[in-house]
Design an enzyme around this catalytic site. Sequence first.
Site, PDB file in Angstrom:
ATOM      1  N   GLU A   1      24.947   7.704 -30.366  1.00 43.02           N
ATOM      2  CA  GLU A   1      24.066   8.818 -30.016  1.00 43.02           C
ATOM      3  C   GLU A   1      22.714   8.332 -29.511  1.00 43.02           C
ATOM      4  O   GLU A   1      22.114   8.945 -28.622  1.00 43.02           O
ATOM      5  CB  GLU A   1      23.883   9.743 -31.227  1.00 43.02           C
ATOM      6  CG  GLU A   1      24.998  10.741 -31.429  1.00 43.02           C
ATOM      7  CD  GLU A   1      26.319  10.095 -31.828  1.00 43.02           C
ATOM      8  OE1 GLU A   1      26.267   8.987 -32.407  1.00 43.02           O
ATOM      9  OE2 GLU A   1      27.380  10.679 -31.577  1.00 43.02           O
TER      10      GLU A   1
ATOM     11  N   HIS B   1      28.465  17.138 -41.782  1.00 40.63           N
ATOM     12  CA  HIS B   1      28.860  17.719 -40.499  1.00 40.63           C
ATOM     13  C   HIS B   1      28.635  19.223 -40.437  1.00 40.63           C
ATOM     14  O   HIS B   1      29.028  19.862 -39.468  1.00 40.63           O
ATOM     15  CB  HIS B   1      30.338  17.440 -40.224  1.00 40.63           C
ATOM     16  CG  HIS B   1      30.686  15.994 -40.130  1.00 40.63           C
ATOM     17  ND1 HIS B   1      30.729  15.176 -41.212  1.00 40.63           N
ATOM     18  CD2 HIS B   1      30.995  15.217 -39.070  1.00 40.63           C
ATOM     19  CE1 HIS B   1      31.067  13.952 -40.845  1.00 40.63           C
ATOM     20  NE2 HIS B   1      31.215  13.944 -39.558  1.00 40.63           N
TER      21      HIS B   1
END
Length: 325
Positions: A60, A129
């Site tokens: 990321e 998540h």
Amino acid sequence: MATMRYAEALRLAMTEEMERDPNVFVCGEEVGQYEGTFRVTEGLLRRFGARRVVDTPISEIAIAGLATGAAMAGLRPIAEFMTWSFALSAMDQIINHAAKITYMSGGRLNCPVVFRGPAGTGNQLSAQHSQSLEAWYAHVPGLKVVMPATPADAKGLLKTAIRDDSPVIFMEHAGLYAQRGEVPEDPDWTVPFGKAEVRRAGEHVTLVAYSHIVGSCLKAAEALEGEGISCEVVDLRTLVPLDMEAVLTSVARTHRAVVAQEEWGNVGVAAEVAARIYEQAFDELDAPVQRVAGADVPMPYARNLERAAIPSEQDVIAAVRRAVA
């Protein structure tokens, strides 16, 4: 108008903007050959080729760095994160670089990058998540923060984000991807930032919300109508810029307010909105502003505990009853 899913509306926005401007490109993990975790980028690789739909390594921070550098060089990248939870490892690139480049360069460099991907809670994805982190980004000067609640807004706001010269945090609630709705087909149609939308008119209480919980507020308003309580539902659409004028106009009419969010309650967006109502409309209030928020705990995996942690329609109803008591 065409009827389509939220995810399809996002894809249409990217397609139209990539056709309009050759500087627009998409990058991220599995956005090309795999066509995106939630199929938002489906078909883009076949249509635009690998130079404009770029599969990246699983990093990321690399995605954010690539997109930020490309934006500084004059391109208009759309960087997809597989989830906003994964984007935590890219916070340095987003906050210390993308958000500050224009200020630190004295206005000589723009950074027209869109960071987008699924956010929000639910679906038993557990603590790492399943979380709402919008307040983190709304806290940082230099970033715009967008959270659409409908398919039409998903298209219109994403097109505005791609055309904006500032870095935009574009959070798509994963629970909305399958939602269907009417979407304007005009390729020049956009939704401006900083303009809230009244989703339902009412007289007794103002419900302020954004993203997925707008739907819970609309259901709560419908249920409360049977009790003789008329609720006005204001969808903020963008957290930065924040349309407080729309909120204050509604509160001046109803004299009561409930602010609903899915994120943790401690130091959240609802706290900011409630504080501004107190600062700017204290004399209009007939009761304390009520807040609805997620439980201040890491998201449980067990379904019954997850349901208890995520604010629901019943939580909104309870807050409205406190406001009118």
